[in-house]
Design an enzyme around this catalytic site. Structure first.
Site, PDB file in Angstrom:
ATOM      1  N   ARG A   1       7.327   1.297  -9.697  1.00 34.71           N
ATOM      2  CA  ARG A   1       6.786  -0.150 -10.825  1.00 34.71           C
ATOM      3  C   ARG A   1       5.282   1.313 -11.641  1.00 34.71           C
ATOM      4  NH1 ARG A   1       6.113  -5.799 -11.024  1.00 34.71           N
ATOM      5  NH2 ARG A   1       5.706  -5.679 -13.700  1.00 34.71           N
TER       6      ARG A   1
ATOM      7  N   ASP B   1      11.835  -1.457 -12.211  1.00 36.74           N
ATOM      8  CA  ASP B   1      11.661  -2.353 -12.392  1.00 36.74           C
ATOM      9  C   ASP B   1      12.895  -2.782 -11.643  1.00 36.74           C
ATOM     10  OD1 ASP B   1      11.794  -5.048 -11.992  1.00 36.74           O
ATOM     11  OD2 ASP B   1      10.362  -5.509 -13.526  1.00 36.74           O
TER      12      ASP B   1
ATOM     13  N   TYR C   1       8.585 -16.414  -0.177  1.00 41.28           N
ATOM     14  CA  TYR C   1       9.026 -15.626   0.150  1.00 41.28           C
ATOM     15  C   TYR C   1       9.519 -14.924   2.078  1.00 41.28           C
ATOM     16  CZ  TYR C   1       7.363 -10.779   2.434  1.00 41.28           C
ATOM     17  OH  TYR C   1       6.548  -9.907   3.089  1.00 41.28           O
TER      18      TYR C   1
ATOM     19  N   LYS D   1      13.220 -13.178   2.621  1.00 44.31           N
ATOM     20  CA  LYS D   1      13.610 -11.905   3.311  1.00 44.31           C
ATOM     21  C   LYS D   1      14.103 -12.579   4.837  1.00 44.31           C
ATOM     22  CE  LYS D   1      10.049  -9.626   2.328  1.00 44.31           C
ATOM     23  NZ  LYS D   1      10.137  -7.613   1.896  1.00 44.31           N
TER      24      LYS D   1
END
Length: 234
Positions: A34, A48, A140, A144
């Site tokens: 980015r 992105d 998060y 994951k």
């Protein structure tokens, strides 16, 4: 023949160390990122990964320069931590869109090239918290954890085409992010780790280079913890 390795988010932290390790390994390395600066010897395309068209254009641009991608290290990700009761839909959805769906976008495009090459190494950078969980990281941890199912489904779909897909699950690693933690919290975290210390980005990079190598050609759908024993195989 040198291989074209794409590392997403190679401008900092773990991604940067992984890109540097593949350069040292003699591979041709590029990055979708980015912004910021890239390590020496790494070319890049700014995009992105939450934008499908941007991801596809970036791969096209990089492959035009270096040939079809043969190794993908899907490292780019974000955090928007907060306790469950205070986490907004936007905080949850944004993390899922980048960390999970963004990874999917990159993998989907890379596999098109790997199928033609009849060779591919896909390494998804997960996290020990995707397996153990962590307060304040429902979004998060979820993003994951889902990478494990992704790698295993990819393995079942394209494993016969010479393509492997694995997950690295780093634990606490010395990065700019962990450097901002208060000293007492660092000691508290370290006390829970059997190795009694944080790992280095080089530890994660070594695992990525191995899983991206020909030596790991019969390893697929696996989760490789790089956590000093914190997760104990979870």
């Amino acid at each position: 023949m040198t291989r074209h390795v794409v590392v997403t988010g190679a401008n900092r932290g773990i991604g940067r160390a992984i890109a540097e390790a593949f350069v040292a390994n003699g591979d041709t390395v590029s990055s979708i990122y980015r912004g910021g600066d890239l390590p020496e010897g790494v070319t890049g395309a700014i995009a992105d990964i939450s934008d499908t068209d941007a991801v596809n254009r970036a791969f096209d641009e990089l492959e035009e320069q270096h040939g079809r991608v043969r190794v993908l290290i899907a490292n780019a990700g974000i955090t928007k931590d907060g306790l469950l009761m205070r986490m907004t839909d936007e905080d949850f959805e944004q993390v899922i869109d980048v960390n999970l769906t963004g990874t999917f976008r990159c993998v989907r495009r890379a596999v098109q090239s790997m199928m033609r090459e009849k060779y591919g190494r896909i390494v998804l950078v997960g996290s020990v918290v995707g397996l153990l969980g962590n307060p304040g990281q429902v979004n998060y941890s979820s993003s994951k954890a889902a990478l494990v199912g992704m790698a295993r489904s990819i393995t079942r779909e394209v494993g016969a085409r010479g393509i492997t897909a694995n997950v690295i699950a780093p634990g606490f690693i010395d990065t700019a992010m962990t450097a901002e933690l208060p000293e007492d919290l660092v000691k508290q975290y370290q006390a829970t780790i059997p190795a009694k210390a944080f790992g280095s980005t080089a530890d994660v990079a070594a695992a990525a280079v191995f899983l991206g190598s020909d030596a790991a050609g019969y390893i697929s759908g696996a989760v490789l913890p790089v956590d000093g024993g914190l997760g104990m195989g979870h």
